[in-house]
Motif scaffolding. Structure first.
Motif, mmCIF file in Angstrom:
data_model
loop_
_atom_site.group_PDB
_atom_site.id
_atom_site.type_symbol
_atom_site.label_atom_id
_atom_site.label_comp_id
_atom_site.label_asym_id
_atom_site.label_seq_id
_atom_site.Cartn_x
_atom_site.Cartn_y
_atom_site.Cartn_z
ATOM 1 N N GLU A 92 -35.560 2.813 -37.560
ATOM 2 C CA GLU A 92 -34.930 3.367 -36.365
ATOM 3 C C GLU A 92 -35.650 4.670 -36.040
ATOM 4 O OE1 GLU A 92 -30.678 3.737 -36.347
ATOM 5 O OE2 GLU A 92 -30.502 2.175 -37.860
ATOM 6 N N TYR A 98 -32.293 3.619 -29.842
ATOM 7 C CA TYR A 98 -32.107 2.178 -29.890
ATOM 8 C C TYR A 98 -33.381 1.476 -30.313
ATOM 9 C CZ TYR A 98 -28.289 3.818 -27.025
ATOM 10 O OH TYR A 98 -27.215 4.497 -26.550
ATOM 11 N N PHE A 102 -41.992 -0.618 -35.548
ATOM 12 C CA PHE A 102 -42.504 -1.580 -36.520
ATOM 13 C C PHE A 102 -43.890 -1.171 -36.997
ATOM 14 C CE2 PHE A 102 -39.740 -5.307 -36.620
ATOM 15 C CZ PHE A 102 -38.953 -5.139 -35.499
ATOM 16 N N PHE B 33 -32.287 -6.482 -26.606
ATOM 17 C CA PHE B 33 -33.553 -5.746 -26.656
ATOM 18 C C PHE B 33 -34.693 -6.668 -26.235
ATOM 19 C CE2 PHE B 33 -31.942 -2.241 -29.323
ATOM 20 C CZ PHE B 33 -30.817 -2.833 -29.875
ATOM 21 N N TYR B 35 -38.922 -6.802 -26.823
ATOM 22 C CA TYR B 35 -40.070 -6.263 -27.525
ATOM 23 C C TYR B 35 -41.316 -7.039 -27.100
ATOM 24 C CZ TYR B 35 -37.307 -3.473 -30.786
ATOM 25 O OH TYR B 35 -36.478 -2.525 -31.335
ATOM 26 N N GLN B 37 -45.116 -8.157 -28.522
ATOM 27 C CA GLN B 37 -45.926 -8.256 -29.728
ATOM 28 C C GLN B 37 -47.306 -8.782 -29.375
ATOM 29 O OE1 GLN B 37 -44.390 -10.802 -32.874
ATOM 30 N NE2 GLN B 37 -45.453 -9.614 -34.440
ATOM 31 N N PRO B 43 -44.127 -5.846 -33.411
ATOM 32 C CA PRO B 43 -43.440 -5.749 -32.116
ATOM 33 C C PRO B 43 -43.318 -4.302 -31.658
ATOM 34 C CG PRO B 43 -42.249 -7.199 -33.608
ATOM 35 C CD PRO B 43 -43.286 -6.498 -34.436
ATOM 36 N N PHE B 45 -41.206 -1.816 -28.842
ATOM 37 C CA PHE B 45 -40.007 -1.750 -28.010
ATOM 38 C C PHE B 45 -40.361 -1.652 -26.536
ATOM 39 C CE2 PHE B 45 -35.751 -0.545 -26.862
ATOM 40 C CZ PHE B 45 -35.885 0.423 -25.883
ATOM 41 N N TYR B 48 -33.798 -1.688 -23.642
ATOM 42 C CA TYR B 48 -32.522 -1.952 -24.304
ATOM 43 C C TYR B 48 -31.388 -2.006 -23.293
ATOM 44 C CZ TYR B 48 -28.190 -0.754 -26.763
ATOM 45 O OH TYR B 48 -26.900 -0.735 -27.222
ATOM 46 N N GLN B 50 -27.089 -2.379 -23.080
ATOM 47 C CA GLN B 50 -25.765 -2.465 -23.686
ATOM 48 C C GLN B 50 -24.876 -3.095 -22.620
ATOM 49 O OE1 GLN B 50 -24.201 0.994 -25.822
ATOM 50 N NE2 GLN B 50 -22.211 0.610 -24.897
ATOM 51 N N LEU B 55 -29.877 0.996 -20.857
ATOM 52 C CA LEU B 55 -29.759 2.365 -21.355
ATOM 53 C C LEU B 55 -31.104 2.994 -21.716
ATOM 54 C CD1 LEU B 55 -26.521 2.234 -23.539
ATOM 55 C CD2 LEU B 55 -26.795 2.708 -21.095
ATOM 56 N N ASP B 56 -32.105 2.168 -21.925
ATOM 57 C CA ASP B 56 -33.398 2.717 -22.320
ATOM 58 C C ASP B 56 -34.486 1.765 -21.824
ATOM 59 O OD1 ASP B 56 -35.676 3.759 -23.554
ATOM 60 O OD2 ASP B 56 -34.691 4.098 -25.476
ATOM 61 N N SER B 58 -37.768 3.112 -21.742
ATOM 62 C CA SER B 58 -38.908 3.986 -21.984
ATOM 63 C C SER B 58 -40.141 3.246 -22.482
ATOM 64 C CB SER B 58 -38.519 5.073 -22.990
ATOM 65 O OG SER B 58 -38.165 4.496 -24.229
ATOM 66 N N LEU B 91 -40.604 -10.840 -27.212
ATOM 67 C CA LEU B 91 -39.474 -11.165 -28.076
ATOM 68 C C LEU B 91 -38.193 -10.554 -27.528
ATOM 69 C CD1 LEU B 91 -41.205 -10.361 -31.476
ATOM 70 C CD2 LEU B 91 -40.492 -12.633 -30.746
ATOM 71 N N GLN B 99 -23.771 0.450 -30.532
ATOM 72 C CA GLN B 99 -24.466 1.721 -30.654
ATOM 73 C C GLN B 99 -25.414 1.684 -31.828
ATOM 74 O OE1 GLN B 99 -24.279 4.355 -28.692
ATOM 75 N NE2 GLN B 99 -22.614 3.696 -27.378
ATOM 76 N N LEU B 101 -28.691 1.056 -34.361
ATOM 77 C CA LEU B 101 -29.313 -0.135 -34.926
ATOM 78 C C LEU B 101 -28.928 -0.348 -36.379
ATOM 79 C CD1 LEU B 101 -32.878 0.166 -33.391
ATOM 80 C CD2 LEU B 101 -31.166 -1.546 -32.870
#
Lengths: 112, 116
Positions: A92, A98, A102, B33, B35, B37, B43, B45, B48, B50, B55-56, B58, B91, B99, B101
């Motif tokens: 994390e 969130y 990896f 989520f 991802y 790869q 992978p 990010f 995301y 919710q 919420l994200d 970025s 992915l 909330q 991970l």
């Protein structure tokens, strides 16, 4: 930005051998997860470690978390062809984040 | 369904085409989520959700990438005017936690995009 380095990048061994793969971080892990990804599949969670010095066992797999929480290892005893896959460590990226960061993974091939 | 389902499994696009990738998460999972790869990489990010709220975002590499989850279940990742560097496996993962991970992510099999 956190960097996760995994080694070795590739590993090819005979069935029955033991092996260890490593994951090192440029900063302290929030919590560390190990995943296995088989070809054409998504990653599957193996274990989560949180506490420095923690050791977890999952059948023939032993996971160790360094005391300083900046490194981890995965040891497989008596490897089997079914262990073949890409082993990924992930963290994390900070409290409230969130995102999982990896590593590039260790690609393991177990030859029958 | 029993797991996270993604479609299509494979998509070949000509450079400049738009593509849409679908993710059907595990029923009842709040978090979703995306991802990316690339070959030989772990992978990375992208975004995301919710429920229906993004919420994200970025991790989205450019404004050609857009994701939505209008009803808080199925999600679509859209890539406009695809480029060769977009070639990767995309992915999708879901989690029942709302909330953070500190729980298990369940990944789909991925959608492999090849841009010619």
């Amino acid at each position: 930005t956190q960097l996760l380095e995994q080694s070795p990048q590739f590993l090819s061994i005979q069935e029955g051998e033991n092996l260890t793969v490593y994951c090192n971080s440029s900063s302290v892990f929030s919590s560390l997860q190990w995943y296995r990804q088989e070809p054409g599949e998504g990653p599957v969670l193996l274990v989560t470690v949180v506490t420095g010095g923690e050791v977890k066992k999952l059948k023939r797999l032993t996971f160790q978390f360094g005391d300083a929480r900046k490194d981890s290892s995965l040891h497989i005893t008596a490897a089997q062809p079914g262990d073949t896959g890409l082993y990924l460590c992930a963290d994390e990226s900070g409290a409230g984040s969130y995102q999982l960061t990896f590593g590039k993974g260790t690609k393991l091939s177990v030859i029958p | 369904g029993a797991g996270v389902s993604q479609s299509p499994r494979y998509k070949v696009a000509k450079r400049g085409q738009d593509v849409a990738l679908r993710c059907d998460p595990i029923s009842g999972h709040v978090s979703l989520f995306w991802y990316q790869q690339a070959l030989g990489q772990g992978p990375e990010f992208l975004t995301y959700f919710q429920n229906e709220a993004q919420l994200d975002k970025s991790g989205l590499p450019s404004d050609r990438f857009f994701a939505e989850r209008p009803e808080g279940s199925v999600s679509t990742l859209k890539i406009q005017r695809t480029q060769q560097e977009d070639s990767a496996v995309y992915l999708c993962a879901s989690s029942q936690r709302a909330q953070g991970l500190t729980g298990e992510l369940f990944f789909g099999e991925g959608s492999r995009l090849t841009v010619l």
